[in-house]
Design a protein around this motif. Structure first.
Motif, PDB file in Angstrom:
ATOM      1  N   UNK A 141      -7.342   3.768  -2.907  1.00 40.90           N
ATOM      2  CA  UNK A 141      -6.392   2.948  -2.371  1.00 40.90           C
ATOM      3  C   UNK A 141      -6.098   2.339  -1.421  1.00 40.90           C
ATOM      4  N   UNK A 142      -6.003   2.927  -0.316  1.00 37.79           N
ATOM      5  CA  UNK A 142      -6.227   2.677   0.944  1.00 37.79           C
ATOM      6  C   UNK A 142      -7.553   1.674   1.929  1.00 37.79           C
TER       7      UNK A 142
ATOM      8  N   UNK B 131       2.527  11.516 -10.341  1.00 40.45           N
ATOM      9  CA  UNK B 131       1.931  13.033 -10.310  1.00 40.45           C
ATOM     10  C   UNK B 131       2.964  13.706 -10.397  1.00 40.45           C
TER      11      UNK B 131
ATOM     12  N   UNK C  96     -10.030  13.773  -8.123  1.00 40.06           N
ATOM     13  CA  UNK C  96      -9.489  12.234  -8.747  1.00 40.06           C
ATOM     14  C   UNK C  96      -8.785  11.679  -7.633  1.00 40.06           C
ATOM     15  N   UNK C  97      -7.899  12.879  -8.052  1.00 36.90           N
ATOM     16  CA  UNK C  97      -6.767  12.271  -6.677  1.00 36.90           C
ATOM     17  C   UNK C  97      -7.111  11.534  -5.263  1.00 36.90           C
TER      18      UNK C  97
ATOM     19  N   UNK D 172     -11.402   6.100 -18.160  1.00 36.59           N
ATOM     20  CA  UNK D 172     -11.051   6.675 -16.771  1.00 36.59           C
ATOM     21  C   UNK D 172     -12.404   5.136 -16.478  1.00 36.59           C
TER      22      UNK D 172
ATOM     23  N   UNK E 190       0.666  -1.328   0.000  1.00 38.19           N
ATOM     24  CA  UNK E 190       0.112  -0.020  -0.263  1.00 38.19           C
ATOM     25  C   UNK E 190       0.773   1.025  -0.209  1.00 38.19           C
TER      26      UNK E 190
ATOM     27  N   UNK F 159      -2.995   5.571 -11.156  1.00 38.35           N
ATOM     28  CA  UNK F 159      -3.569   4.761 -10.101  1.00 38.35           C
ATOM     29  C   UNK F 159      -3.378   3.678 -11.350  1.00 38.35           C
TER      30      UNK F 159
ATOM     31  N   UNK G 157      -5.495  -5.239  -8.565  1.00 38.34           N
ATOM     32  CA  UNK G 157      -5.860  -5.119  -7.037  1.00 38.34           C
ATOM     33  C   UNK G 157      -5.782  -6.699  -6.882  1.00 38.34           C
TER      34      UNK G 157
ATOM     35  N   UNK H 166      -9.199   8.242  -5.756  1.00 41.04           N
ATOM     36  CA  UNK H 166      -8.063   7.087  -6.169  1.00 41.04           C
ATOM     37  C   UNK H 166      -6.878   6.702  -4.805  1.00 41.04           C
ATOM     38  N   UNK H 167      -6.890   7.679  -4.351  1.00 37.32           N
ATOM     39  CA  UNK H 167      -6.009   8.032  -2.512  1.00 37.32           C
ATOM     40  C   UNK H 167      -7.115   7.007  -1.664  1.00 37.32           C
TER      41      UNK H 167
ATOM     42  N   UNK I 232      -4.381  11.252 -13.144  1.00 41.60           N
ATOM     43  CA  UNK I 232      -4.570  10.563 -12.047  1.00 41.60           C
ATOM     44  C   UNK I 232      -5.369   9.482 -12.557  1.00 41.60           C
TER      45      UNK I 232
ATOM     46  N   UNK J 254       2.613   1.615  -3.669  1.00 41.78           N
ATOM     47  CA  UNK J 254       1.773   2.201  -4.363  1.00 41.78           C
ATOM     48  C   UNK J 254       1.130   3.574  -4.482  1.00 41.78           C
ATOM     49  N   UNK J 255       0.921   3.956  -2.627  1.00 42.37           N
ATOM     50  CA  UNK J 255       0.763   5.119  -2.833  1.00 42.37           C
ATOM     51  C   UNK J 255       1.692   6.085  -3.698  1.00 42.37           C
TER      52      UNK J 255
ATOM     53  N   UNK K 206       1.983   6.723  -6.931  1.00 42.31           N
ATOM     54  CA  UNK K 206       0.701   7.554  -7.278  1.00 42.31           C
ATOM     55  C   UNK K 206       1.041   8.982  -7.127  1.00 42.31           C
TER      56      UNK K 206
END
Lengths: 571, 39
Positions: B10-11, A82, B2-3, A486, A71, A103, A497, B6-7, A99, A74-75, A78
């Motif tokens: 994910x969490x 960006x 959107x950020x 999208x 996790x 992802x 995932x 998505x974040x 975005x 991955x973040x 991301x």
């Protein structure tokens, strides 16, 4: 099919066989802790990370460590994608990645999928390629190995749910296995002509007078781990069909060997860990039979070509100056045999690198890569994931064999009971559910159909392949599906995932449950897990589960397309 | 916007997976207990 083609397939097969034992021994020494030549660096990493290498983690803690690590990385990826515009090593001044693609790409590389809906050379800076994508190439591969080794420990020993230390396995796998092998392979690839530089892109004038931009970059270093870690994400959009990624016949052979080396070797490692070397070879044999069958079918289908071409006067018979068969979507440099072999290898493993476009294969030729992934990518499979996928099938095989003879199923002296079968079934059911539900939703929604470039059964194959590749963490694309929306970025990223972690959890739980069991000595009634009978039964279980699950969808896609092609209609 | 989605997504996903670990553990514990009782 030609003698030359078969000779190349035979040489590749023999080299895989020859690599299995030395690679297996090396992997064994990495994970049993007897390899020490980088111990100062190893200790430094543990100290910096606050890791107690002596801790033997319970399977729940092992799984939680893996999930939290994945996790966090991955973040981080991301965010880095960006903010690409603000970061260094971006001579082309490429903009921030969108975005939705950030992802999908961060999910893709974290899960060892490496599905790419972007064009590498026009989307990713050198910084993003090297510090994010290449980083995940190492880490996701090492995480896959952690899963396999943890499950193997659970089967091999009695330890009340304790499967080792995730952080130690991660560090040792990266330091001793992936980094050294990647350095050696990268140097060989660079010697063969794979580029490795930080230059700005070159603008060249072609012979026709047109202007062409030739992308550059640190390719060799990324290419090596891409294959060794069964990642598959290409530096360039054309992946291993690009002459800067795969310039010579030798690099093509080395790429395929690199894909199979660790997954083949770990079967030997496993045999040694469970003190039954013949069982390790039995797993290898089952994998090899399925690999060879897939290669044979793909090669035959592509060598026969499209009957409509022959009907229109195209010479599809191989001769000295003509490869014959179906050359659409294939590199002339590699020809039919090496394209068919590469397609089989990359989808047997969870690699996803391609040197030909699977979308342009004949329907049956294209169905084999699809089926290879749908069987669970256990035909040698991804690094680590191939072995644990196969062990899940072994548990089911032993369970079915036990039911047949009316005994409590036993595997290597451990009783297989309700909790173990429940975990195996969670693993086996989640995978097709992800593929079939995702594909079903996509064919029902306008947003799903909007990405299609082909109608009819070929269109269905394209959608089915995309979800199969995502759920299987393969990453190869069938092409023909516009995934930069999208809808697809989000759906496929989410599928990746679940395809990685929703399967990982029951697998590691199975290891934990088995580690709590007594090891009973073998008796006259113990089902043997070494001979041809076991290998045949294992292959039968794999094929039956795969066929029962996916045959209806395949019948509507590549099967009907093949029949239509024979009747004179293509899609 | 959107950020954030998505974040957060994910969490939430990884939190769900941690809950899945706990669920599998309780499944194994319950089944083990049932097996011992049956035996």
């Amino acid at each position: 099919m030609t003698a030359n083609g078969w000779l190349q397939i035979a040489i590749f097969s023999l080299l895989v066989l020859a690599l299995t034992r030395p690679m297996g021994l090396y992997i064994l020494r990495v994970y049993d802790g007897t390899m020490h030549w980088l111990s100062p660096l190893e200790r430094l990493i543990y100290r910096a990370g606050g890791v107690d290498p002596a801790e033997d983690q319970h399977w729940t803690r092992y799984a939680a460590s893996l999930l939290i690590f994945s996790a966090a990385t991955m973040l981080l990826t991301y965010l880095a994608l960006r903010m690409q515009r603000l970061l260094p090593l971006n001579p082309q001044h490429l903009a921030a990645v969108t975005a939705r693609q950030s992802f999908e790409t961060s999910a893709s590389f974290t899960t060892n999928t490496n599905w790419q809906s972007y064009v590498g050379e026009t989307t990713m800076s050198y910084f993003s390629q090297m510090t994010q994508l290449a980083y995940h190439n190492f880490m996701s591969a090492a995480v896959g190995m952690c899963g396999a080794i943890a499950l193997a420990r659970g089967i091999a020993r009695r330890s009340a749910g304790r499967l080792g230390n995730f952080w130690v396995d991660l560090v040792r796998g990266t330091l001793y296995l992936f980094v050294p092998l990647s350095i050696v392979l990268a140097l060989v690839l660079a010697q063969q002509g794979v580029i490795q530089n930080f230059s700005a892109y070159v603008t060249a004038k072609t012979l026709e007078g047109a202007t062409q931009v030739i992308a550059m970059g640190p390719v060799a270093s990324q290419e090596a781990i891409k294959q060794l870690g069964t990642n598959g994400g290409g530096f360039f959009n054309a992946n291993a069909a690009h002459p800067f990624e795969n310039p010579t016949p030798l690099t093509n052979l080395l790429s395929m060997l690199a894909i199979f080396a660790i997954p083949a070797g770990i079967t030997w490692t496993y045999g040694r860990m469970v003190k039954n070397a013949r069982h390790g070879w039995a797993l290898w044999s089952a994998m090899f039979v399925l690999f060879f069958a897939g290669t044979l079918i793909t090669y035959r289908a592509e060598a026969r070509g499209n009957p409509l071409h022959a009907a229109r006067g195209v010479n599809v018979v191989a001769s000295g100056g003509n490869p014959g068969g179906n050359m659409e979507g294939k590199e002339v440099r590699f020809g039919i045999a090496n394209s068919a072999l590469y397609a089989t290898v990359t989808t047997d493993a969870s690699c996803g690198a391609v040197n030909a476009m699977h979308d342009s294969f004949t329907p049956v030729g294209g169905m084999v890569p699809l089926v290879n992934i749908q069987l669970g990518e256990l035909i040698f499979g991804g690094v680590g994931s191939g072995l644990y996928g196969m062990l899940i099938m072994v548990v089911l095989t032993v369970f079915i064999a036990g039911l047949m003879v009316g005994r409590t199923p036993e595997y290597l002296g451990k009783k297989i009971q309700a909790p173990e079968v429940q975990m195996a079934m969670l693993y086996v059911l989640a995978f097709p559910a992800l593929i079939l539900l995702g594909a079903a939703v996509s064919v029902m929604l306008p947003a799903g159909l909007a990405g299609l470039n082909n109608a009819g059964p070929h269109g269905l194959s394209e959608i089915l392949y995309a979800y199969t590749s995502a759920a299987g963490n393969n990453g190869s694309a069938f092409a023909g599906l516009t995934g930069t929306t999208y809808f697809y970025n989000t759906m496929l990223g989410t599928t990746m995932l679940f395809g990685r972690f929703a399967l990982f959890v029951p697998m590691i739980a199975l290891g934990g449950f088995l580690s709590s069991k007594k090891i009973a000595p073998a008796s006259a009634g113990t089902f043997p897990v070494t001979g041809p009978l076991f290998v045949m039964l294992l292959i039968g279980v794999i094929l039956i589960i795969g066929a029962l699950t996916f045959f209806p969808a395949l019948a509507l896609g590549p099967v009907v397309e093949q029949l239509s092609m024979a009747a004179g209609r293509v899609f | 916007m959107y950020d954030l989605l998505y974040i957060a997504g994910t969490i939430v996903f990884f939190a769900l997976m941690l809950a899945y670990v706990a669920g599998c553990r309780s499944l194994g514990r319950d089944a083990d207990a049932a097996a011992e009782k049956g035996a």
